[in-house]
Scaffold this motif. Structure first.
Motif, mmCIF file in Angstrom:
data_model
loop_
_atom_site.group_PDB
_atom_site.id
_atom_site.type_symbol
_atom_site.label_atom_id
_atom_site.label_comp_id
_atom_site.label_asym_id
_atom_site.label_seq_id
_atom_site.Cartn_x
_atom_site.Cartn_y
_atom_site.Cartn_z
ATOM 1 N N PRO A 248 1.041 -0.996 -0.144
ATOM 2 C CA PRO A 248 0.078 0.041 -0.258
ATOM 3 C C PRO A 248 0.138 0.870 -0.172
ATOM 4 O O PRO A 248 1.801 1.114 0.664
ATOM 5 C CB PRO A 248 -0.582 -0.472 1.374
ATOM 6 C CG PRO A 248 0.251 -0.237 2.261
ATOM 7 C CD PRO A 248 0.500 -1.448 1.270
ATOM 8 N N THR A 249 0.559 2.565 -0.771
ATOM 9 C CA THR A 249 1.300 3.570 -0.561
ATOM 10 C C THR A 249 0.701 4.146 0.770
ATOM 11 O O THR A 249 -0.472 4.746 0.937
ATOM 12 C CB THR A 249 1.057 4.378 -2.187
ATOM 13 O OG1 THR A 249 1.783 3.736 -3.264
ATOM 14 C CG2 THR A 249 1.967 5.804 -1.902
ATOM 15 N N LEU A 250 2.047 5.139 1.458
ATOM 16 C CA LEU A 250 1.722 6.172 2.085
ATOM 17 C C LEU A 250 1.892 6.721 1.995
ATOM 18 O O LEU A 250 3.035 7.128 2.107
ATOM 19 C CB LEU A 250 2.387 4.834 3.550
ATOM 20 C CG LEU A 250 1.594 3.362 4.049
ATOM 21 C CD1 LEU A 250 2.964 3.243 4.953
ATOM 22 C CD2 LEU A 250 0.103 3.179 4.430
ATOM 23 N N LYS A 251 0.731 7.923 2.820
ATOM 24 C CA LYS A 251 2.007 9.477 2.768
ATOM 25 C C LYS A 251 2.001 9.736 4.558
ATOM 26 O O LYS A 251 2.339 8.953 5.344
ATOM 27 C CB LYS A 251 0.410 10.268 2.642
ATOM 28 C CG LYS A 251 -0.310 9.697 1.612
ATOM 29 C CD LYS A 251 -0.901 11.167 0.823
ATOM 30 C CE LYS A 251 -1.919 11.101 -0.474
ATOM 31 N NZ LYS A 251 -0.247 11.331 -1.616
ATOM 32 N N SER A 252 2.801 11.021 4.881
ATOM 33 C CA SER A 252 2.634 11.511 5.617
ATOM 34 C C SER A 252 1.980 11.192 7.232
ATOM 35 O O SER A 252 0.799 11.706 6.764
ATOM 36 C CB SER A 252 3.372 13.151 5.685
ATOM 37 O OG SER A 252 4.375 12.840 5.152
ATOM 38 N N ARG A 268 5.169 1.462 0.431
ATOM 39 C CA ARG A 268 5.459 2.639 -0.505
ATOM 40 C C ARG A 268 5.664 3.597 0.072
ATOM 41 O O ARG A 268 4.725 4.275 0.668
ATOM 42 C CB ARG A 268 5.061 2.309 -1.694
ATOM 43 C CG ARG A 268 5.345 0.925 -2.555
ATOM 44 C CD ARG A 268 4.231 0.241 -3.431
ATOM 45 N NE ARG A 268 4.442 1.365 -4.207
ATOM 46 C CZ ARG A 268 4.596 0.912 -5.577
ATOM 47 N NH1 ARG A 268 5.510 -0.569 -5.866
ATOM 48 N NH2 ARG A 268 5.396 1.825 -6.763
ATOM 49 N N VAL A 269 6.200 4.645 -0.430
ATOM 50 C CA VAL A 269 5.869 5.891 -0.479
ATOM 51 C C VAL A 269 7.297 6.583 -1.612
ATOM 52 O O VAL A 269 7.956 5.932 -1.594
ATOM 53 C CB VAL A 269 7.134 6.110 1.106
ATOM 54 C CG1 VAL A 269 6.701 7.651 1.167
ATOM 55 C CG2 VAL A 269 6.974 5.594 2.519
ATOM 56 N N ASP A 270 6.282 7.326 -2.008
ATOM 57 C CA ASP A 270 6.317 9.011 -2.816
ATOM 58 C C ASP A 270 7.409 9.385 -2.887
ATOM 59 O O ASP A 270 6.680 10.358 -1.676
ATOM 60 C CB ASP A 270 5.148 8.938 -4.157
ATOM 61 C CG ASP A 270 4.491 7.836 -4.824
ATOM 62 O OD1 ASP A 270 5.353 6.954 -4.988
ATOM 63 O OD2 ASP A 270 3.076 8.117 -4.975
ATOM 64 N N VAL A 271 8.421 9.811 -2.601
ATOM 65 C CA VAL A 271 9.521 10.710 -2.569
ATOM 66 C C VAL A 271 9.468 11.387 -4.020
ATOM 67 O O VAL A 271 10.493 11.314 -5.036
ATOM 68 C CB VAL A 271 10.798 10.169 -1.580
ATOM 69 C CG1 VAL A 271 11.205 11.768 -1.504
ATOM 70 C CG2 VAL A 271 10.365 8.975 -0.701
#
Length: 420
Positions: A248-252, A268-271
């Protein structure tokens, strides 16, 4: 005349009803605010050892009183604060009686600073050190409401009321799931006291601090009381995957999950370019474990290349193992550069004896924070030069130039000496 009286009575009744209707919602709102108010119970050791004069030339009790007075002046209005004592009333030698010596000096609620200061001024070092019983009572003091709850324990010695282990008491309080944190402060601590107070704090996610000066005590208690007024962050439940591709894609934010023995979970984290990923993970051992354990947090690319890792391990009994990592992504000249998908892998090496349940998995708390990356000048020491070969090359160059200059000066001095 009768009609006029009836009309007047009707108007009065209407006004009364409107007044009551307005009053009840106001009262309900006040009750709701009170239920959400943060609560702090300051638990102070008033045992006989607090007479010792080793803090800034005065007694430990004098330092505690001065700190309390300053803390009471600085307590935020929204915080409901109380004061509990241990060892303040029984001066005798009977342990059974001494271990019941804990009392609420000032009840948890809206703070009357004058009244609270007057209560603190009456304290005099007296008896035993029943930390365990005091913590149990303090937890009851904070019962009710949904705001943050914090116990701040200040002691100058370890508990004298065995077999009621205060560390086990703290674990029992944490197991209730009431969101109560215990912070501990040790006055002029020794090794045994430090270990006990650290264990109490760690069991509930609190902090331990060693204190040897009055201003240190004041500053730390003020900090903890202010922290209670901070907004409560509720973790978001998530479910990690078995692989990076399915993660899963997580935000702050703050997230919770479960992980079984030896299992790995992926997120997963988008940077974006110019941002920095800061992540930390804590795994709680909420059941009997074998003494060797470890936690690994890795940041890898979607192709499996490791970027950075954080790891922690230990031997012996523990409640929580935590580690973290940082990954700054460099700026890009392309304004339309895409974000990088960073995969976070959480792995544990916990194990348990036969018969211990493996499901549900152990509680995992994951913190993700994506922030603007620091500028190169402040990212590391020495204006960004502290990264590997850059610093080494600089040191070699400086050393070479210094050697050349020193050799030239030495030869010049020898030549002058021979000439003279």
């Amino acid at each position: 005349m009768i009609r006029t009286q009836r009309l007047a009575a009707g108007v009065c009744a209407l006004l009364a009803a409107l007044t009551a209707g307005l009053a009840f919602p106001s009262g309900a709102a006040a009750d709701e605010i009170s239920a959400l108010a943060p609560k702090v119970d300051l638990v102070l050791d008033v045992s006989g050892s607090m007479r010792t004069k080793d803090i800034d030339g005065g007694t430990r009790m004098a330092a505690a009183k001065q700190a309390f007075n300053e803390v009471l002046d600085a307590t935020p209005e929204e915080v409901q604060l109380g004061i509990r004592t241990l060892g303040a009333n029984y001066p005798g030698n009977d342990q059974k009686t001494g271990c019941k010596d804990t009392a609420q000096l000032y009840p948890v609620g809206p703070l009357d600073r004058t009244e609270a200061k007057a209560a603190v001024a009456t304290l005099s070092p007296t008896g035993w050190t029943p930390i365990g019983p005091a913590l149990l009572k303090a937890a009851d003091d904070l019962d009710g409401g949904s705001g943050s709850k914090r116990i701040v324990l200040i002691s100058d010695g370890e508990d004298t009321c065995a077999p009621l282990d205060p560390c086990e008491v703290a674990r029992e309080i944490a197991a209730k799931g009431i969101g109560l944190t215990i912070d501990t402060l040790g006055l002029v601590p020794n090794t045994k006291m430090r270990q006990q107070l650290s264990c109490i704090a760690e069991a509930t996610g609190g902090t331990y601090t060693s204190v040897e000066h009055t201003d240190e005590l004041t500053d730390k208690v003020n900090q903890l009381v202010d922290r209670a007024a901070d907004p409560v962050v509720t973790p978001v439940a998530t479910e990690g995957a078995d692989s990076c591709a399915e993660a899963p894609t997580l935000k702050s934010g703050l997230y919770t999950d479960r992980e079984e023995f030896g299992q790995e979970r992926w997120y997963r984290v988008d940077v974006e370019p110019g941002q920095e990923l800061r992540a930390s993970v804590s795994v709680s051992s909420d059941r009997a474990m074998n003494p060797h354990y470890g936690v690994l947090l890795r940041a890898v690319t979607v192709h499996g290349r490791e970027i950075v890792r954080g790891e922690a391990s230990g031997i012996g009994r523990t409640d929580v193992v935590s580690t973290g990592l940082r990954y700054p992504k460099a700026e890009s000249d392309d304004d339309e550069a895409a974000a990088e998908a960073v995969c976070l892998q959480v792995t544990n090496s916990y194990s348990a004896a036969a018969g211990v349940k493996t499901t549900p998995g152990m509680p995992v708390e994951l913190t993700v924070d994506v922030v603007d990356s620091p500028s190169p000048a402040s990212d590391v020491a020495s204006f960004g030069l502290g990264r590997g070969w850059w610093l080494l090359a600089l040191l070699v160059l400086v050393g070479f130039l210094a050697g050349v200059v020193w050799g030239w000066v030495s030869r010049w001095r020898v030549a002058v000496w021979r000439t003279n």
